[in-house]
Design a protein around this motif. Sequence first.
Motif, PDB file in Angstrom:
ATOM      1  N   MET A   1       0.560  -0.822   0.069  1.00 55.33           N
ATOM      2  CA  MET A   1      -0.043   0.477  -0.411  1.00 55.33           C
ATOM      3  C   MET A   1       0.991   1.353  -0.042  1.00 55.33           C
ATOM      4  SD  MET A   1      -2.795   1.339   0.159  1.00 55.33           S
ATOM      5  CE  MET A   1      -4.371   0.838   0.669  1.00 55.33           C
ATOM      6  N   SER A   2       1.722   0.905   1.018  1.00 53.60           N
ATOM      7  CA  SER A   2       2.771   2.211   0.686  1.00 53.60           C
ATOM      8  C   SER A   2       3.952   2.952   0.061  1.00 53.60           C
ATOM      9  CB  SER A   2       3.886   2.178   1.778  1.00 53.60           C
ATOM     10  OG  SER A   2       3.044   2.536   3.389  1.00 53.60           O
ATOM     11  N   ALA A   3       3.817   1.761  -0.970  1.00 47.80           N
ATOM     12  CA  ALA A   3       4.425   1.794  -2.396  1.00 47.80           C
ATOM     13  C   ALA A   3       3.716   2.261  -3.138  1.00 47.80           C
ATOM     14  CB  ALA A   3       5.140   0.625  -3.066  1.00 47.80           C
ATOM     15  N   GLU A   4       2.388   1.956  -3.349  1.00 47.67           N
ATOM     16  CA  GLU A   4       1.361   2.900  -4.147  1.00 47.67           C
ATOM     17  C   GLU A   4       1.073   4.158  -3.819  1.00 47.67           C
ATOM     18  OE1 GLU A   4      -2.643   1.838  -3.913  1.00 47.67           O
ATOM     19  OE2 GLU A   4      -2.127  -0.554  -3.465  1.00 47.67           O
ATOM     20  N   ILE A   5       1.028   4.505  -2.668  1.00 50.08           N
ATOM     21  CA  ILE A   5       0.595   5.987  -1.777  1.00 50.08           C
ATOM     22  C   ILE A   5       2.138   6.424  -2.251  1.00 50.08           C
ATOM     23  CG2 ILE A   5       0.582   7.514  -0.542  1.00 50.08           C
ATOM     24  CD1 ILE A   5      -1.058   5.395   1.112  1.00 50.08           C
ATOM     25  N   ALA A   7       4.135   6.193  -4.839  1.00 53.23           N
ATOM     26  CA  ALA A   7       4.024   6.954  -5.934  1.00 53.23           C
ATOM     27  C   ALA A   7       3.445   7.596  -6.372  1.00 53.23           C
ATOM     28  CB  ALA A   7       3.704   5.008  -6.984  1.00 53.23           C
ATOM     29  N   ALA A   8       2.380   7.808  -6.089  1.00 52.92           N
ATOM     30  CA  ALA A   8       1.152   9.399  -6.173  1.00 52.92           C
ATOM     31  C   ALA A   8       1.874  10.191  -5.714  1.00 52.92           C
ATOM     32  CB  ALA A   8      -0.230   8.810  -5.484  1.00 52.92           C
ATOM     33  N   THR A  19       9.728  10.259  -0.227  1.00 49.01           N
ATOM     34  CA  THR A  19       8.555   9.450   0.403  1.00 49.01           C
ATOM     35  C   THR A  19      10.028   9.022   1.556  1.00 49.01           C
ATOM     36  OG1 THR A  19       9.190   8.367  -1.207  1.00 49.01           O
ATOM     37  CG2 THR A  19       7.186   9.910  -1.555  1.00 49.01           C
ATOM     38  N   GLU A  21       9.417   5.107   4.201  1.00 49.24           N
ATOM     39  CA  GLU A  21       8.387   3.969   4.414  1.00 49.24           C
ATOM     40  C   GLU A  21       8.715   4.475   6.138  1.00 49.24           C
ATOM     41  OE1 GLU A  21       5.807   1.011   4.041  1.00 49.24           O
ATOM     42  OE2 GLU A  21       7.073   1.643   2.111  1.00 49.24           O
ATOM     43  N   LEU A  46      -5.830  11.843  -1.592  1.00 46.47           N
ATOM     44  CA  LEU A  46      -5.289   9.542  -1.233  1.00 46.47           C
ATOM     45  C   LEU A  46      -6.664   9.376   0.313  1.00 46.47           C
ATOM     46  CD1 LEU A  46      -1.387  10.698  -0.717  1.00 46.47           C
ATOM     47  CD2 LEU A  46      -2.631   9.384  -3.123  1.00 46.47           C
ATOM     48  N   ARG A  75      -9.607   3.532   2.689  1.00 46.63           N
ATOM     49  CA  ARG A  75      -8.372   2.960   2.298  1.00 46.63           C
ATOM     50  C   ARG A  75      -7.327   2.395   3.698  1.00 46.63           C
ATOM     51  NH1 ARG A  75      -5.668   6.539  -2.717  1.00 46.63           N
ATOM     52  NH2 ARG A  75      -8.090   6.684  -4.322  1.00 46.63           N
ATOM     53  N   HIS A  77      -4.760   3.599   5.645  1.00 48.49           N
ATOM     54  CA  HIS A  77      -3.485   4.137   5.685  1.00 48.49           C
ATOM     55  C   HIS A  77      -3.382   5.551   5.825  1.00 48.49           C
ATOM     56  CE1 HIS A  77      -3.436   7.273   2.536  1.00 48.49           C
ATOM     57  NE2 HIS A  77      -4.781   6.286   2.353  1.00 48.49           N
TER      58      HIS A  77
END
Length: 183
Positions: A1-5, A7-8, A19, A21, A46, A75, A77
């Motif tokens: 999930m964090s990788a998607e965010i 990337a956004a 960014t 983690e 988001l 979502r 997160h």
Amino acid sequence: MSAEIAAAWTGRFGDEVSTEETFGGLAVGVPAEMWIEALTFARDDLSCGFFDWLTGVDELTEGFAIVVHLYSLERRHHLLVRTRIPRETPVLATATGVYRGANWHERETAEMFGVVFEGHPHPVPLLLPDGFEGHPLRKEFVLAARVAKPWPGAKEPGESGHGAPSRRRVRPPGVPDDWGPNA
């Protein structure tokens, strides 16, 4: 999930943001001039509609970090958005237009760190008494309680007056030698 965010964020802002983690979520660093745009992006794109808290961190020569914790109920997160402002001119746009809950937190941060939130709808003192001088959460602020009167906890040998051997009185960390009633 964090990788998607992450990337956004980079898709929207490119190299302007960083960014990282973190435990339980993602931390995003944004330039101060993009503060409101970043918070609006977090809310609208988001789904981070839950404003949890805002605070400052005194980073000495690096200035002040302003940190916001957001959460997406849809979502599920967490998101930490942070920026840095200079110590000499600690000014940042208010987030109250994006998150109404930022009102109280910005007032507290303004009082405790001396940060000015431009455009804040009600920038009146919140916690400190009238006439209070200084900003208690800045690292150079001298916490005078132990210097002005004896500490009831008797942390140093001889402080309690109960026959323990005496030694040179040590001032608390950060208190200059020429400060206080015995100076």
